[in-house]
Design a protein around this motif. Structure first.
Motif, PDB file in Angstrom:
ATOM      1  N   ASN A  58      47.314  31.990  44.321  1.00 35.54           N
ATOM      2  CA  ASN A  58      47.095  33.378  43.935  1.00 35.54           C
ATOM      3  C   ASN A  58      45.627  33.732  44.143  1.00 35.54           C
ATOM      4  N   TYR A  59      45.379  35.008  44.431  1.00 33.19           N
ATOM      5  CA  TYR A  59      44.030  35.507  44.674  1.00 33.19           C
ATOM      6  C   TYR A  59      43.668  36.482  43.565  1.00 33.19           C
ATOM      7  N   TYR A  60      42.587  36.165  42.857  1.00 38.31           N
ATOM      8  CA  TYR A  60      42.137  36.987  41.737  1.00 38.31           C
ATOM      9  C   TYR A  60      40.738  37.539  42.024  1.00 38.31           C
ATOM     10  N   THR A  61      40.495  38.772  41.610  1.00 37.44           N
ATOM     11  CA  THR A  61      39.149  39.325  41.647  1.00 37.44           C
ATOM     12  C   THR A  61      38.846  39.967  40.297  1.00 37.44           C
ATOM     13  N   PHE A  62      37.557  40.184  40.065  1.00 37.34           N
ATOM     14  CA  PHE A  62      37.092  40.758  38.811  1.00 37.34           C
ATOM     15  C   PHE A  62      36.244  41.986  39.112  1.00 37.34           C
ATOM     16  N   ASN A  63      36.481  43.043  38.343  1.00 39.23           N
ATOM     17  CA  ASN A  63      35.701  44.262  38.478  1.00 39.23           C
ATOM     18  C   ASN A  63      35.493  44.875  37.102  1.00 39.23           C
ATOM     19  N   GLN A  64      34.241  45.083  36.731  1.00 38.56           N
ATOM     20  CA  GLN A  64      33.876  45.610  35.417  1.00 38.56           C
ATOM     21  C   GLN A  64      34.526  44.799  34.300  1.00 38.56           C
ATOM     22  N   GLY A  65      34.546  43.496  34.495  1.00 36.97           N
ATOM     23  CA  GLY A  65      35.069  42.609  33.467  1.00 36.97           C
ATOM     24  C   GLY A  65      36.579  42.516  33.416  1.00 36.97           C
ATOM     25  N   GLN A  66      37.296  43.221  34.304  1.00 36.53           N
ATOM     26  CA  GLN A  66      38.752  43.197  34.302  1.00 36.53           C
ATOM     27  C   GLN A  66      39.268  42.274  35.409  1.00 36.53           C
ATOM     28  N   LEU A  67      40.369  41.600  35.128  1.00 33.53           N
ATOM     29  CA  LEU A  67      40.964  40.643  36.055  1.00 33.53           C
ATOM     30  C   LEU A  67      42.087  41.307  36.840  1.00 33.53           C
ATOM     31  N   TYR A  68      42.069  41.120  38.169  1.00 36.09           N
ATOM     32  CA  TYR A  68      43.094  41.690  39.037  1.00 36.09           C
ATOM     33  C   TYR A  68      43.775  40.586  39.824  1.00 36.09           C
ATOM     34  N   LEU A  69      45.107  40.609  39.860  1.00 37.52           N
ATOM     35  CA  LEU A  69      45.908  39.714  40.678  1.00 37.52           C
ATOM     36  C   LEU A  69      46.343  40.484  41.916  1.00 37.52           C
ATOM     37  N   HIS A  70      45.985  39.977  43.094  1.00 34.26           N
ATOM     38  CA  HIS A  70      46.307  40.675  44.339  1.00 34.26           C
ATOM     39  C   HIS A  70      47.702  40.309  44.829  1.00 34.26           C
ATOM     40  N   HIS A  71      48.223  41.165  45.747  1.00 27.89           N
ATOM     41  CA  HIS A  71      49.521  40.961  46.401  1.00 27.89           C
ATOM     42  C   HIS A  71      50.667  40.957  45.385  1.00 27.89           C
ATOM     43  N   ASP A  72      50.499  41.682  44.286  1.00 27.86           N
ATOM     44  CA  ASP A  72      51.538  41.717  43.256  1.00 27.86           C
ATOM     45  C   ASP A  72      51.933  43.167  42.961  1.00 27.86           C
ATOM     46  N   ASN A  73      50.996  43.949  42.436  1.00 27.16           N
ATOM     47  CA  ASN A  73      51.240  45.362  42.175  1.00 27.16           C
ATOM     48  C   ASN A  73      49.901  46.076  42.068  1.00 27.16           C
ATOM     49  N   GLU A  74      49.911  47.340  41.709  1.00 25.70           N
ATOM     50  CA  GLU A  74      48.674  48.123  41.652  1.00 25.70           C
ATOM     51  C   GLU A  74      48.000  48.072  40.286  1.00 25.70           C
ATOM     52  N   LEU A  75      48.595  47.371  39.330  1.00 27.97           N
ATOM     53  CA  LEU A  75      48.058  47.363  37.978  1.00 27.97           C
ATOM     54  C   LEU A  75      47.234  46.097  37.750  1.00 27.97           C
TER      55      LEU A  75
END
Length: 206
Positions: A187-204
């Protein structure tokens, strides 16, 4: 007691910006050069020039440079690792690079040589270069944050560009600009403004 435990490197390479451990090697990214050293053992050289590893109590053994006159400048945050390759950027030389085997090679020259030369031209305007690796798509993503003027505190422009290992070229501009990122368990994760995002899953996020 009182034995020397430090290792001196040639100061012409600049300061050490990042250290990465891989297997039995310690990889040192200096401003102007990339070096490697064996850990917990030293290398002795035979008459034919071939190294022979022997056990040693030295923490860092023999230091050797990688081929290629590149370093990581002062942007260690551009570093991203895969099982086979290490990606990073040398902003001072206007290059995006990959370390594989015994040498450092430029990947910015694969269709994007002038683009990155212009993008890194005024390195004083570079705020940061964030390198992340998307294991799902086998892509190295480099996010460039630039200021309009060197004296500005925060960046004003941002771009994310992707290099695909499978096609061996630059394939896309992305619309996300992370503070950091990593790949874990496919899985590919990124962080923006302290929030965690999981890519290739959904827009949330989360």
């Amino acid at each position: 007691q009182a034995e020397k435990i430090t290792k001196d490197l040639n100061p012409v390479y600049g300061s050490i910006q990042r250290i990465y451990n891989r297997n039995t090697q310690l990889i040192m990214f200096c401003e102007d050069k990339v070096l490697r050293a064996v850990t917990n053992r030293d290398a002795l050289y035979n008459a034919d020039g071939n190294p022979q590893l022997v056990a040693s109590n030295a923490v860092v053994g023999d230091v050797q440079p990688y081929q290629g006159n590149y370093g990581i400048s002062t942007n260690p945050e551009s570093f991203a690792a895969t099982p086979q390759r290490l990606f990073f950027a040398d902003a001072m030389r206007g290059k995006v690079l990959v370390l594989q085997g015994d040498g450092v090679a430029s990947i910015s020259g694969k269709g994007m040589k002038d683009y990155f030369a212009d993008l890194f031209a005024d390195h004083l305007r570079l705020n940061k270069l964030i390198g992340t690796y998307d294991v799902r798509k086998s892509e190295y993503n480099i996010s460039v944050f630039k200021k309009n003027h060197p004296h500005q505190i925060t960046y004003r422009n941002q771009e994310t560009i992707s290099f695909a290992e499978l096609s061996d070229g630059w394939v896309s501009f992305k619309s996300f600009y992370p503070e950091s990122g990593c790949s874990m368990n496919n899985n590919y994760y990124t962080f923006n403004q302290g929030q965690l995002y999981l890519h290739h899953d959904n827009e949330l996020r989360n």
